[in-house]
Design an enzyme around this catalytic site. Sequence first.
Site, mmCIF file in Angstrom:
data_model
loop_
_atom_site.group_PDB
_atom_site.id
_atom_site.type_symbol
_atom_site.label_atom_id
_atom_site.label_comp_id
_atom_site.label_asym_id
_atom_site.label_seq_id
_atom_site.Cartn_x
_atom_site.Cartn_y
_atom_site.Cartn_z
ATOM 1 N N CYS A 70 20.963 -41.455 -5.826
ATOM 2 C CA CYS A 70 21.922 -42.085 -4.917
ATOM 3 C C CYS A 70 22.493 -41.007 -4.001
ATOM 4 C CB CYS A 70 23.096 -42.684 -5.682
ATOM 5 S SG CYS A 70 22.638 -43.933 -6.875
ATOM 6 N N GLU A 119 31.224 -49.638 -1.293
ATOM 7 C CA GLU A 119 30.091 -49.176 -0.515
ATOM 8 C C GLU A 119 29.261 -50.293 0.096
ATOM 9 O OE1 GLU A 119 29.074 -45.005 -2.774
ATOM 10 O OE2 GLU A 119 27.968 -46.775 -3.416
#
Length: 180
Positions: A70, A119
């Site tokens: 990520c 996010e």
Amino acid sequence: MENVNFKLKSKDLVLLANEPIMCEKMKAHIEGLKHYAFSVIIRNDLGMILLQKRALTKYHSGGIWSNACCGHPLDISSYQSLNNSAKVRLQEELNINTKLRFLFQFEYSAKCSSLVENEIDYVFEGKSNQETFHYNPQEVCDMRWIKVKDLVQEINQTSDIFTPWFLILMKKYIYNYFFT
């Protein structure tokens, strides 16, 4: 670029979603500011998914299983710039160099200890058949391949050993992309 310490490295910054400016990563996570992220899923030719266990020293979710890698892109001007950011991070964390394809994006907000992940996450998929890994121990403390049916069973029995974004993206990925 208000409130940014210019001595910070790019890995210490995030790009905010609601106002296109850079922000200190910790500030964004403390205040729960919406920002951009990417997640990479790696599959092998046997259809297994690569998991990484986040390093215990990570600022949140240390020791928790997640997708291969990520990160936080600082350029979202195109899918190619996002793809490039994801490829660089995959190389930095796992020493894997592979072609990635964009799959989908999703938005989520989740509490991670005392921090908040808020996010817009762009999900990419790549392939690798590596059996041994030379991962960055500052980012990762363990890795493993897992069959999808075993992963689904683990998620159903012990979802707390996985990061919140991983649980969300796996539901969409397995249902919409894995069997295609």
